[in-house]
Scaffold this motif. Structure first.
Motif, mmCIF file in Angstrom:
data_model
loop_
_atom_site.group_PDB
_atom_site.id
_atom_site.type_symbol
_atom_site.label_atom_id
_atom_site.label_comp_id
_atom_site.label_asym_id
_atom_site.label_seq_id
_atom_site.Cartn_x
_atom_site.Cartn_y
_atom_site.Cartn_z
ATOM 1 N N VAL A 97 0.623 -1.169 -0.368
ATOM 2 C CA VAL A 97 0.123 -0.017 0.369
ATOM 3 C C VAL A 97 0.827 1.274 0.001
ATOM 4 N N GLY A 98 1.679 1.045 0.855
ATOM 5 C CA GLY A 98 2.881 2.900 0.596
ATOM 6 C C GLY A 98 3.871 2.103 0.266
ATOM 7 N N VAL A 109 12.530 11.295 -3.986
ATOM 8 C CA VAL A 109 11.172 10.589 -4.875
ATOM 9 C C VAL A 109 10.232 11.958 -5.720
ATOM 10 N N VAL A 110 9.529 11.854 -5.888
ATOM 11 C CA VAL A 110 8.446 12.785 -6.886
ATOM 12 C C VAL A 110 7.507 13.424 -5.936
ATOM 13 N N SER A 122 14.233 12.265 0.530
ATOM 14 C CA SER A 122 13.810 11.350 1.201
ATOM 15 C C SER A 122 14.602 11.638 2.459
ATOM 16 N N ASP A 123 15.213 13.072 2.847
ATOM 17 C CA ASP A 123 15.485 13.484 4.144
ATOM 18 C C ASP A 123 15.425 12.816 5.120
ATOM 19 N N GLU A 129 7.815 14.015 8.257
ATOM 20 C CA GLU A 129 6.665 15.170 7.535
ATOM 21 C C GLU A 129 5.763 13.332 7.390
ATOM 22 N N SER A 130 6.294 12.932 6.330
ATOM 23 C CA SER A 130 5.334 11.767 5.781
ATOM 24 C C SER A 130 4.894 10.796 7.091
#
Length: 132
Positions: A97-98, A109-110, A122-123, A129-130
């Motif tokens: 899903v992820g 990452v886009v 993706s630091d 935040e994600s």
């Protein structure tokens, strides 16, 4: 953060909505040991059909044994397992899903922002935040 999910265990006749920003609890009494399906009963996006997992009901003796066992899981794996991350994310590169956690740190990452695609790293800040 912007969609509704609905935690659904048909065998226990339990269904409860998961609403962003709202803390929710669900209780049930499992009468028989076994593995039971967990589904999302609210259409939540294009990967909705992949939101499947299991409730693993153990006897009291099996649970006590499992609780006392010396499993060789790392601290990070324990945290990810405790919070159910492995239901949606893999560590081997496969997409569920992820996204997979494999090589996730500092990869490109886009993202889509105001209708435009951007490529970012993706630091630490992006990952925090994600997750939040």
């Amino acid at each position: 953060m912007d969609v509704l999910h609905s935690f659904y265990v048909p065998a226990f006749r339990i269904k409860i909505d998961a609403v962003p920003g709202m803390e929710t609890y669900a209780w049930f009494k499992a009468e028989k040991a076994g593995k039971y399906d967990i589904l999302c009963a609210e259409y939540c996006g294009v990967r909705h059909a992949y939101m499947l997992s299991k409730v693993n009901v153990l006897t009291e003796d099996e649970y006590t044994k499992w609780l006392k066992s010396d499993n060789k899981i790392t601290k990070v794996d324990q945290i990810l397992k405790k919070h159910g991350c492995f239901d949606c994310h893999s560590t081997d590169g496969s997409i569920l899903v992820g996204p997979s956690f494999k090589n996730i740190y500092n990869r490109d990452v886009v993202v889509l922002e105001k209708g435009k695609e951007y490529k970012i790293k993706s630091d630490e800040n992006y990952l925090r935040e994600s997750i939040l």
